[in-house]
Structures are given as C-alpha cells and as structure tokens.
Scaffold this active site. Structure first.
Site, PDB file in Angstrom:
ATOM      1  CB  CYS A  70      -0.923   0.006   1.212  1.00  0.00           C
ATOM      2  SG  CYS A  70      -1.894   1.536   1.368  1.00  0.00           S
ATOM      3  CB  CYS A  73       0.991   1.666   4.802  1.00  0.00           C
ATOM      4  SG  CYS A  73      -0.573   0.761   4.875  1.00  0.00           S
ATOM      5  CG  HIS A 116      -4.034  -1.135   4.773  1.00  0.00           C
ATOM      6  ND1 HIS A 116      -3.669  -0.438   3.630  1.00  0.00           N
ATOM      7  CD2 HIS A 116      -4.742  -2.216   4.344  1.00  0.00           C
ATOM      8  CE1 HIS A 116      -4.125  -1.076   2.566  1.00  0.00           C
ATOM      9  NE2 HIS A 116      -4.780  -2.154   2.959  1.00  0.00           N
ATOM     10  CG  HIS A 167      -4.274   3.600   3.815  1.00  0.00           C
ATOM     11  ND1 HIS A 167      -3.332   2.880   4.520  1.00  0.00           N
ATOM     12  CD2 HIS A 167      -4.439   4.755   4.499  1.00  0.00           C
ATOM     13  CE1 HIS A 167      -2.933   3.582   5.559  1.00  0.00           C
ATOM     14  NE2 HIS A 167      -3.609   4.729   5.576  1.00  0.00           N
ATOM     15  CG  HIS A 169      -7.165   7.733   0.221  1.00  0.00           C
ATOM     16  ND1 HIS A 169      -7.624   6.438   0.030  1.00  0.00           N
ATOM     17  CD2 HIS A 169      -7.207   8.318  -1.016  1.00  0.00           C
ATOM     18  CE1 HIS A 169      -7.893   6.238  -1.241  1.00  0.00           C
ATOM     19  NE2 HIS A 169      -7.673   7.356  -1.908  1.00  0.00           N
ATOM     20  CD  GLN A 171      -8.559  11.500  -5.001  1.00  0.00           C
ATOM     21  OE1 GLN A 171      -7.925  12.047  -5.917  1.00  0.00           O
ATOM     22  NE2 GLN A 171      -9.419  10.520  -5.216  1.00  0.00           N
TER      23      GLN A 171
END
Length: 342
Positions: A70, A73, A116, A167, A169, A171
């Site tokens: 990943c 991570c 994760h 994971h 997250h 944007q």
C-alpha cells in the site's frame, strides 16, 4: 495543529499534520522516482458548457495493490511508500497521478490515519478534528494560488464507489473553474434571491429543520438532514447553522462540534444495512468559489450507492444518459432509518 512541509523524491509536496509539535518528520524519501510527467487537459463541452478533464496518464495509476504494498501506509524497511515517516497522524501530498495539474489545477491526497484496515468512522473525535484542520489549511492555501477558482475536499470509500486504494484517504482538488454542480447551485441561488430576496441555502436549511421527519441529527451548530428531493436512496446533507462560504470561515464552536456529529453520521451509515462490511459512500464538501460565490453556503453532502443490503443503486439510462435521477427510497423513510441506526 502543527504542520511540517517536506518533499518526496520526485519533488512533490508532502505535509504532515500533527496534533502537537515535537514529532520527528525528517525521514527522507529515498525511492528512485522519476519526475511526474502529466499533462491533463481541460476541454469544454460546447453542448452543456461543462469542463471535462482529459487525463490519459491516469490509466497507469496504482490499482488495488496488496496490503503489504500500500502506498499510503507508513514506510517500513524494504517497503518505502508515499509517506517516508514510520508513523503519522494526518498526511497530505500531491497526487502522483493527478486528474488536474499545472495550469489545469492541482490534486492532493489526504491520508486520515496510518491504520490500513481502519476508516474515517473509526477515528477519534480528536483525529477527526485534525482532518478538519487539514482540510481548512489546504482550502486556505490552495484558494490563494493563482488560477484557483474552487477547492473541493472529498472522500470516496468502498470498491463499489470505484476506490483503487482501500487505505482510508480522501482527496482535495483545486479547480480552475467552478465545478458543474456548483454552477447549477449558483444559478438556482441567484434565481431564488431574485424571486424571494433570500438566500436559497439558508431557506433549504430552515425548511429541513422545520420538517423534523427529514432531520437525522442536530446539534447546537450543525444539522444533518435528508434533502426534500434526494437523488440517492440514502443521502444526507450536513449544514452549519450559520451561513459561511468555506471551511476557513467556521468559528471555533462550529469546528469543535463537527467531529462528533460527523462521526455519528458515518457510523449510522455503517449500521444502516446490518452488514459486516463498511457502507460505501461519497462524502463531499461544497465550498463557494473564490470569486462570485457569495450566495453558496458551505455544506457537506454524504451519500451511499447502496439502496438495500443486497442491492446497489446503479446509474442506468435515465441517470447516466439524461442526468434525471429516480430515487427508490422516500427521503422521509431514509431519514427515519438513519435516525434508528443508533
């Protein structure tokens, strides 16, 4: 909040956000990366007036890698990632495969946690507040960049949404022209002002708060409600009670209350269908453009593509072909089910 600005091996910016100073953020990115080569192009659809980003280089972006590979991570010995540090709280960096870059805008990735297999709903209120502070900081900085017309913070979660990196997250996009949905919002707000002398979004919030059957959660400074004409089976809008243009305009009381309400809302979405796996969703901050957006009110729109435990809401002929949404769940029923998902 404490921020540390550094660079990745190819020159992209990386920013660590920590709850307090004193963390060692000196780890270097030692990967042999070539400079990012991307040339997204904005083309205007003459038939609709919408701008479309052409970003063919994204075909080669990382797609659902194994957990031990990943890129979001923290770095480990023998396994470097986009985050050189061995641990972090919240990290933001320029996307290596941006939809927008250079004169066309900018794309950033926001990593909510080093864990994760976690998710935003599993964050503590303190960590959620740190994410809010990071969103706010990036909104202020990106808005000040020449050419930026609108800053858009969002999260896609779940394979059903099309997420390529599981994971946790989100944007941030810096648009050089207001997004098509924002253009529609501003046109509707202008028409409402001309007809009533009032602000459209203030009236939408007042109407929702008066119609208790569509309210999901309410605090002293925020209300979460299902819109009257919801497009998605389970769609919730979260508004501050005081109309502000963007995240930078929230006061401390509003910032302090937000994490608890938002985490509660996300956890209700996860409990909604009684499934073991998390509910897929899109969470989107709508902020006013940097110029000419005074009528638009900051708010968050959250929706899932799941309409039942074993059914997804696909955008079929009417939605995809004509942008004419057909909702399978009454907004009042959706709000009741979310209220019950304690």
């Amino acid at each position: 909040m404490h921020r540390t600005v550094t660079e990745l091996a190819d020159g992209r910016e990386l920013i660590y956000y920590d709850s307090a100073p004193g963390r060692d953020r000196g780890a270097k990115d030692l990967r042999p990366l070539d400079p990012v080569v991307s040339a997204p192009e904005l083309r205007r659809d003459a038939a609709t007036g919408d701008w479309v980003a052409i970003a063919a280089h994204r075909q080669s972006r990382t797609y659902r890698p194994a957990a031990d590979a990943c890129p979001l991570c923290p770095s480990r010995e023998g396994r470097p990632s986009e985050i050189p540090a061995a641990d972090y709280e919240v990290a933001v960096f320029e996307n290596r495969f941006p939809s927008l870059s250079g004169a066309a805008g900018r794309c950033e990735v926001v990593c909510f946690t080093p864990e994760h297999d976690s998710g935003f709903a599993a964050l503590t209120p303190e960590r959620a507040r740190l994410v809010l502070d990071a969103w706010t900081d990036r909104t202020a900085e990106l808005s000040a960049r020449p050419g930026t017309r609108q800053v858009y913070c969002f999260e896609n979660r779940g394979a059903e949404i099309g997420v390529t990196l599981p994971h946790p997250h989100g944007q941030i996009y810096a648009f050089t022209t207001p997004a098509p949905r924002t253009v529609k919002h501003l046109a509707a707000a202008a028409a409402h002002r001309a007809a009533t002398g009032r602000n459209l979004f203030e009236d939408l919030l007042a109407e929702a708060r008066a119609a208790a059957e569509r309210v999901v959660l309410a605090g002293e400074h925020w209300t979460a409600f299902v819109p009257y004409a919801a497009r998605w089976p389970y769609e919730v809008h979260l508004y501050p009670h005081r109309r502000v243009a963007d995240l930078t305009c929230l006061d401390e009381a509003e910032r302090a209350e937000f994490p608890g309400l938002y985490l509660d809302l996300l956890r209700r979405f996860d409990r909604l269908f009684g499934l073991a796996e998390p509910t897929p969703y899109v969470s989107a901050w709508h902020q006013a453009p940097t110029a000419g957006g005074g009528e638009l009110a900051l708010h968050l729109e959250l929706f899932t593509v799941r309409r039942a435990a074993d059914k997804l809401k696909y955008l079929a002929g009417t939605e995809s072909g004509m942008d004419a949404f057909m909702n399978d769940v009454a907004p009042e029923t959706a709000a009741r089910r979310l209220r019950e998902a304690r």
